[in-house]
Design a protein around this motif. Structure first.
Motif, PDB file in Angstrom:
ATOM      1  N   GLY A 229     -49.528 -18.225 -39.706  1.00  0.00           N
ATOM      2  CA  GLY A 229     -48.045 -18.781 -39.085  1.00  0.00           C
ATOM      3  C   GLY A 229     -47.470 -17.624 -38.206  1.00  0.00           C
ATOM      4  O   GLY A 229     -46.554 -17.644 -37.791  1.00  0.00           O
ATOM      5  N   ALA A 230     -48.206 -16.437 -38.452  1.00  0.00           N
ATOM      6  CA  ALA A 230     -47.674 -15.277 -37.605  1.00  0.00           C
ATOM      7  C   ALA A 230     -47.906 -15.529 -36.117  1.00  0.00           C
ATOM      8  O   ALA A 230     -48.793 -16.071 -35.475  1.00  0.00           O
ATOM      9  CB  ALA A 230     -48.602 -14.077 -37.923  1.00  0.00           C
ATOM     10  N   PRO A 231     -46.755 -14.975 -35.432  1.00  0.00           N
ATOM     11  CA  PRO A 231     -46.813 -15.141 -33.743  1.00  0.00           C
ATOM     12  C   PRO A 231     -48.007 -14.231 -33.178  1.00  0.00           C
ATOM     13  O   PRO A 231     -48.666 -14.652 -31.994  1.00  0.00           O
ATOM     14  CB  PRO A 231     -45.656 -13.942 -33.506  1.00  0.00           C
ATOM     15  N   GLU A 232     -48.719 -13.381 -33.987  1.00  0.00           N
ATOM     16  CA  GLU A 232     -49.895 -12.945 -33.591  1.00  0.00           C
ATOM     17  C   GLU A 232     -50.871 -14.050 -33.322  1.00  0.00           C
ATOM     18  O   GLU A 232     -52.210 -13.641 -32.197  1.00  0.00           O
ATOM     19  CB  GLU A 232     -50.519 -11.939 -34.432  1.00  0.00           C
ATOM     20  N   PHE A 233     -50.922 -15.064 -33.686  1.00  0.00           N
ATOM     21  CA  PHE A 233     -51.972 -16.090 -33.352  1.00  0.00           C
ATOM     22  C   PHE A 233     -51.506 -16.726 -31.937  1.00  0.00           C
ATOM     23  O   PHE A 233     -52.356 -17.587 -31.760  1.00  0.00           O
ATOM     24  CB  PHE A 233     -51.985 -17.068 -34.318  1.00  0.00           C
ATOM     25  N   ARG A 234     -50.503 -16.299 -31.654  1.00  0.00           N
ATOM     26  CA  ARG A 234     -50.050 -16.982 -30.170  1.00  0.00           C
ATOM     27  C   ARG A 234     -50.130 -18.398 -30.104  1.00  0.00           C
ATOM     28  O   ARG A 234     -50.439 -19.083 -28.973  1.00  0.00           O
ATOM     29  CB  ARG A 234     -51.106 -16.237 -29.092  1.00  0.00           C
ATOM     30  N   GLY A 235     -49.782 -19.080 -31.183  1.00  0.00           N
ATOM     31  CA  GLY A 235     -49.465 -20.505 -31.218  1.00  0.00           C
ATOM     32  C   GLY A 235     -50.843 -21.254 -31.196  1.00  0.00           C
ATOM     33  O   GLY A 235     -50.529 -22.586 -31.166  1.00  0.00           O
ATOM     34  N   ARG A 236     -52.095 -20.722 -31.343  1.00  0.00           N
ATOM     35  CA  ARG A 236     -53.209 -21.338 -31.661  1.00  0.00           C
ATOM     36  C   ARG A 236     -53.450 -22.485 -30.639  1.00  0.00           C
ATOM     37  O   ARG A 236     -53.753 -23.572 -31.120  1.00  0.00           O
ATOM     38  CB  ARG A 236     -53.188 -21.903 -33.156  1.00  0.00           C
ATOM     39  N   ASN A 237     -53.367 -22.266 -29.380  1.00  0.00           N
ATOM     40  CA  ASN A 237     -53.617 -23.279 -28.488  1.00  0.00           C
ATOM     41  C   ASN A 237     -55.248 -23.786 -28.440  1.00  0.00           C
ATOM     42  O   ASN A 237     -55.856 -22.789 -28.695  1.00  0.00           O
ATOM     43  CB  ASN A 237     -53.405 -22.574 -27.100  1.00  0.00           C
ATOM     44  N   THR A 238     -55.236 -24.966 -28.040  1.00  0.00           N
ATOM     45  CA  THR A 238     -56.589 -25.357 -27.977  1.00  0.00           C
ATOM     46  C   THR A 238     -56.932 -25.443 -26.501  1.00  0.00           C
ATOM     47  O   THR A 238     -56.245 -26.176 -25.768  1.00  0.00           O
ATOM     48  CB  THR A 238     -56.798 -26.951 -28.399  1.00  0.00           C
TER      49      THR A 238
ATOM     50  N   ASP B 203     -40.308 -21.770 -34.919  1.00  0.00           N
ATOM     51  CA  ASP B 203     -40.855 -22.439 -36.205  1.00  0.00           C
ATOM     52  C   ASP B 203     -41.843 -21.308 -36.768  1.00  0.00           C
ATOM     53  O   ASP B 203     -42.971 -21.206 -36.637  1.00  0.00           O
ATOM     54  CB  ASP B 203     -41.837 -23.514 -35.545  1.00  0.00           C
ATOM     55  N   THR B 204     -41.114 -20.388 -37.495  1.00  0.00           N
ATOM     56  CA  THR B 204     -41.711 -19.303 -38.265  1.00  0.00           C
ATOM     57  C   THR B 204     -41.836 -19.449 -39.626  1.00  0.00           C
ATOM     58  O   THR B 204     -41.112 -20.153 -40.289  1.00  0.00           O
ATOM     59  CB  THR B 204     -40.826 -18.051 -37.984  1.00  0.00           C
ATOM     60  N   ALA B 205     -42.707 -18.432 -40.179  1.00  0.00           N
ATOM     61  CA  ALA B 205     -43.358 -18.450 -41.623  1.00  0.00           C
ATOM     62  C   ALA B 205     -41.966 -18.324 -42.375  1.00  0.00           C
ATOM     63  O   ALA B 205     -41.747 -18.922 -43.594  1.00  0.00           O
ATOM     64  CB  ALA B 205     -44.098 -17.599 -41.944  1.00  0.00           C
ATOM     65  N   GLU B 206     -40.687 -17.535 -41.932  1.00  0.00           N
ATOM     66  CA  GLU B 206     -39.514 -17.016 -42.579  1.00  0.00           C
ATOM     67  C   GLU B 206     -38.875 -18.517 -42.924  1.00  0.00           C
ATOM     68  O   GLU B 206     -38.065 -18.422 -43.951  1.00  0.00           O
ATOM     69  CB  GLU B 206     -38.727 -16.337 -41.661  1.00  0.00           C
ATOM     70  N   ARG B 207     -39.093 -19.397 -42.431  1.00  0.00           N
ATOM     71  CA  ARG B 207     -38.089 -20.775 -42.439  1.00  0.00           C
ATOM     72  C   ARG B 207     -38.917 -21.800 -43.152  1.00  0.00           C
ATOM     73  O   ARG B 207     -38.569 -22.743 -43.663  1.00  0.00           O
ATOM     74  CB  ARG B 207     -37.806 -21.273 -40.942  1.00  0.00           C
ATOM     75  N   VAL B 208     -40.107 -21.363 -43.695  1.00  0.00           N
ATOM     76  CA  VAL B 208     -40.731 -22.272 -44.723  1.00  0.00           C
ATOM     77  C   VAL B 208     -40.245 -22.472 -45.734  1.00  0.00           C
ATOM     78  O   VAL B 208     -40.034 -21.427 -46.600  1.00  0.00           O
ATOM     79  CB  VAL B 208     -42.319 -21.877 -44.604  1.00  0.00           C
ATOM     80  N   ASP B 209     -39.898 -23.626 -46.477  1.00  0.00           N
ATOM     81  CA  ASP B 209     -39.425 -23.869 -47.694  1.00  0.00           C
ATOM     82  C   ASP B 209     -40.764 -24.037 -48.667  1.00  0.00           C
ATOM     83  O   ASP B 209     -41.286 -25.353 -48.662  1.00  0.00           O
ATOM     84  CB  ASP B 209     -38.793 -25.216 -47.794  1.00  0.00           C
ATOM     85  N   TYR B 210     -41.111 -23.149 -49.416  1.00  0.00           N
ATOM     86  CA  TYR B 210     -42.375 -23.059 -50.102  1.00  0.00           C
ATOM     87  C   TYR B 210     -42.312 -23.958 -51.336  1.00  0.00           C
ATOM     88  O   TYR B 210     -43.103 -24.625 -51.832  1.00  0.00           O
ATOM     89  CB  TYR B 210     -42.635 -21.720 -50.583  1.00  0.00           C
ATOM     90  N   VAL B 211     -40.855 -24.183 -51.875  1.00  0.00           N
ATOM     91  CA  VAL B 211     -40.799 -25.133 -53.164  1.00  0.00           C
ATOM     92  C   VAL B 211     -41.167 -26.312 -52.802  1.00  0.00           C
ATOM     93  O   VAL B 211     -41.636 -27.223 -53.532  1.00  0.00           O
ATOM     94  CB  VAL B 211     -39.256 -24.526 -53.487  1.00  0.00           C
ATOM     95  N   LYS B 212     -40.432 -26.808 -51.700  1.00  0.00           N
ATOM     96  CA  LYS B 212     -40.601 -28.045 -50.842  1.00  0.00           C
ATOM     97  C   LYS B 212     -42.184 -28.231 -50.649  1.00  0.00           C
ATOM     98  O   LYS B 212     -42.765 -29.487 -51.127  1.00  0.00           O
ATOM     99  CB  LYS B 212     -39.855 -28.458 -49.786  1.00  0.00           C
ATOM    100  N   MET B 213     -42.685 -27.393 -49.987  1.00  0.00           N
ATOM    101  CA  MET B 213     -43.935 -27.455 -49.539  1.00  0.00           C
ATOM    102  C   MET B 213     -44.853 -27.828 -50.941  1.00  0.00           C
ATOM    103  O   MET B 213     -45.870 -28.554 -50.901  1.00  0.00           O
ATOM    104  CB  MET B 213     -44.475 -26.346 -48.915  1.00  0.00           C
TER     105      MET B 213
END
Ligand SMILES: [Zn+2]
Length: 546
Positions: free
Chosen positions: A50-59, A487-497
Motif C-alpha cells: 500500500g506504499a505510494p512507491e507502487f504508484r497506485g498499481r495501474n493496469t 487511501d494510505t496504510a496509515e488509515r487502515v483499521d487492522y483490527v476491523k480487517m
C-alpha cells in the motif's frame, strides 16, 4: 528479500501433518485457524504493497507486476501451490496497450485571421480508460458548468443547439451546500459529457479544475500520457467498447482561454462565478472553429492474475473448489498525485494471505483457489478473464468470496453484496458463522442492483455471478479517501480487517466442508453453473429519462 515471520506462523508451518489430521474438523482446530489471522501480521504486507512507491498499481504498469510477484512469492512461502499449467502462479491476460501519439494528435482553433495549435500532453489529454483514435471539428459552444438540471433551476443547455459543435465545460467546484453538489446533482454534472454527445456535440473539452491547473503550473508538469490497456477478449463486457478519443478531452487553462478568445483573467472570473454558485451563461462563440485529433501508438502486452491453490482434505471433495478473490491493481496516479489504494484493495489482497495461513492450521474438505485479480479498476478484467479461462471447470466452483475494501468505516459492521442472489446457503453461512464467531453487523444496504451507487456491478464477484456461481462481495464501504491520495496504510483499521477476515475464513470453512456444492435455489433463471448463464445480468429497468 525474505518476508518477516512471526514465531507463531513459522511454528504453524512446521506442524507435523499427523497432528493436523488429528485435530482436523474439530471446533477447537477451527478457532486455532482463526487465531492465525492476526492484525499485527497484516501490517507489514499492507505497509509495503500500500506504499505510494507502487504508484497506485495501474493496469498495466511495472509496479503492478512487482505487486503480483510479491503476492505469488508470499503465497508460495505460506505453502499455497501454483494452479496454472507448468507450475506457474500467474495467469496471463493479453492486452492491447495504447499510448497517445504526441506527434499526430492536435487541438487547433481557427478564426478569420489565424489558426493556433495546442499540443498534447502539455495542453490537452484524452480522458477515459480506453479510447479509440479519432478526430472532430466544429463551431465552439461554451456550456458553463454543463449541467442540465431545470428542476434545480440550472440549465446550461437551455436554448442552445450543440449539434455538430465542440463544447467547452468548466470543471469548477460549486459551494459545498449547493444542490448540484448533493448526490442527485452530482450525478447530473457527471453525465454532462454523455448528454452533450446525445444532443449531437462532436467533442467535449473539459477545462480542468483551478486546483489541478495550479498544481501543474507550480510544478511545471504536463498531463501524463499514460498507457491504456484493453483486453483482447470479447467477453469482458466493461471496458471493451472504446469511447471515441475526441469525446472527452481535458484542457489546461491557457489553452482554454486561447480557444475561447478570452484572457486568463476572464477565464478566472468564470471559475469565480461558479465557485460562488452562480451560472456562467452558455453561449455560442461566434467566428471560431475548433478541430481536434487524437491518435495512438499500440503494442501487444499482458497483465497477470496471481492464482494459487490449497488442496482440500477430502480425497473426493478436493476435486471441488471454493474460490477466494481480491484485486491487487489500483487506480494508479495522476501527475504528481499517487492513489495508493491501501484499503482499495491491498486490504483484501493481504487478508487472503492471512486466510492462507489460517488454512495451514485447518483446511476444508474442498480445495481452495486463491485469485488476486488484475485490472479490476479498469473494468473487472481479471475476474472476467479467470471465469472465462478457469484452469478448473467452473461447474466445480461452489462459491466465490470476493474481498474488496475491508479496513475502513464502522469497526463493527460490514456490507455484503450478492450473498443472497444465487444461493440462499451462501448468505445463511455468513449469518450463521457471524453469529458463532465475529458478531459483526451484516449490512445489506448496497446489495440492491438498483441502488444508485450500483455497487452490485462494481467488483470482482460480479463476473462470477454472470457464470451462475454463488458469489459475494465483502465490502467496508467508501470513505472520502476512496480513489484519493489519502487511501494510505496509515488509515487502515487492522483490527476491523482481521475481524472481517476471520468471518470470511469461517464462511470458507463452512462452504468448503458442506456435503454438496451450494444449492442454486434463489434465481429461477440460474439452475446450473456455467457460461450459459452469461445473459443473466441483474440490470434493473432503465430509469425513465427526463
Ligand atoms: Zn477495489
Amino acid at each position: 528479500m525474505l518476508l518477516p515471520s512471526s514465531r507463531r506462523s513459522s511454528w504453524m508451518l512446521v506442524l507435523p501433518a499427523a497432528l493436523l489430521l488429528a485435530v482436523g474438523g474439530s471446533a477447537a482446530a477451527q478457532s486455532k485457524g482463526a487465531a492465525a489471522i492476526r492484525a499485527e501480521d497484516m501490517t507489514f504486507h499492507v505497509q509495503f504493497l500500500g506504499a505510494p512507491e507502487f504508484r497506485g498499481r495501474n493496469t498495466p504498469s511495472v509496479e503492478l507486476e512487482v505487486a503480483a510477484k510479491y503476492l505469488a512469492l508470499a503465497a508460495q512461502r505460506i505453502g499455497l501451490k501454483p494452479l496454472m499449467p507448468g507450475g506457474s502462479y500467474f495467469q496471463e491476460l493479453p492486452l492491447d496497450i495504447a499510448r497517445m501519439s504526441e506527434a499526430t494528435s492536435h487541438l487547433r482553433v481557427t478564426t478569420s485571421s489565424s489558426t493556433v495549435s495546442y499540443y498534447a500532453p502539455a495542453a490537452f489529454n484524452p480522458r477515459g480508460r480506453w479510447v479509440a483514435p479519432g478526430s472532430a471539428s466544429g463551431g465552439l459552444v461554451l456550456l458553463g458548468l454543463g449541467a442540465n438540471a431545470p428542476t434545480l433551476d440550472w440549465d446550461d443547455f437551455a436554448g442552445l443547439d450543440v449539434k455538430g459543435k465542440v463544447v467547452i465545460v468548466l470543471d469548477a467546484q460549486l459551494p459545498a451546500s449547493h444542490a448540484l453538489r448533493q448526490p442527485e446533482g452530482r450525478a447530473i454534472v457527471a453525465r454532462r459529457a454523455t448528454l452533450a454527445r446525445e444532443k449531437g456535440a462532436v467533442a467535449v473539452l473539459t477545462v480542468i479544475t483551478r486546483e489541478r491547473e495550479q498544481g501543474l503550473a507550480a510544478k511545471g508538469l504536463s498531463f501524463d500520457n499514460i498507457e491504456r490497456g484493453r483486453p483482447i477478449n470479447t467477453e469482458i463486457g466493461l471496458g471493451s467498447t472504446p469511447q471515441p478519443a475526441v469525446f472527452q478531452i481535458d484542457v489546461r487553462h491557457d489553452a482554454a482561454a486561447g480557444l475561447l478568445g478570452v484572457t486568463r483573467a476572464e477565464l478566472d472570473r468564470m471559475f469565480d462565478e461558479l465557485t460562488q454558485g452562480r451560472r456562467v451563461p452558455s453561449r455560442e462563440i461566434a467566428g471560431r472553429s475548433v478541430d481536434v485529433a487524437v491518435n495512438f501508438d499500440t503494442r501487444k502486452g499482458a497483465t497477470r492474475n496471481v492464482v494459487a491453490v490449497l488442496e482440500g482434505s477430502d480425497p473426493i471433495l478436493k476435486r471441488e473448489y471454493v474460490l477466494i478473490g481480491s484485486h491487487h491493481d489500483g487506480v494508479g496516479y495522476r501527475e504528481d498525485l499517487v492513489f495508493p489504494g491501501a484499503d482499495d484493495n491491498i486490504s483484501g489482497a493481504v487478508a487472503m494471505l492471512s486466510i492462507g495461513q489460517a488454512l495451514m492450521v485447518e483446511r476444508p474438505k474442498r480445495s481452495v483457489i486463491f485469485v488476486w485479480h488484475t485490472g479490476e479498476e479498469k473494468g473487472l478484467y481479471g475476474a472476467y478473464y479467470f471465469a472465462q479461462n478457469s484452469p478448473v471447470p467452473v461447474e466445480q466452483i461452489s462459491a466465490v468470496l470476493n474481498l474488496d475494501m475491508l479496513s475502513r468505516n464502522d469497526p463493527n459492521s460490514i456490507y455484503l453484496i450478492g450473498s443472497n442472489k444465487i444461493s440462499s446457503e451462501l448468505d445463511h453461512a455468513f449469518k450463521e458463522q457471524n453469529q458463532k464467531t465475529t458478531k459483526l453487523t451484516l449490512d445489506y444496504k448496497y446489495e440492491d442492483p438498483a441502488h444508485p451507487d450500483r455497487f452490485f456491478f462494481r467488483s470482482d464477484h460480479y463476473p462470477y455471478m454472470r457464470y451462475g456461481i454463488p458469489a459475494v462481495w465483502v465490502f467496508c464501504g467508501t470513505t472520502e479517501d476512496y480513489h484519493q491520495p489519502a487511501d494510505t496504510a496509515e488509515r487502515v483499521d487492522y483490527v476491523k480487517m482481521a475481524r472481517v477476515t476471520r468471518l470470511v475464513y469461517a464462511v470458507l470453512m463452512e462452504v468448503g466442508n458442506k456435503p454438496a456444492l451450494l444449492k442454486l435455489d434463489v434465481d429461477p433463471r440460474i439452475t446450473t453453473r456455467g457460461r450459459h448463464n452469461f445473459p443473466v445480468d441483474w440490470q434493473p429497468p432503465a430509469a425513465p429519462r427526463r
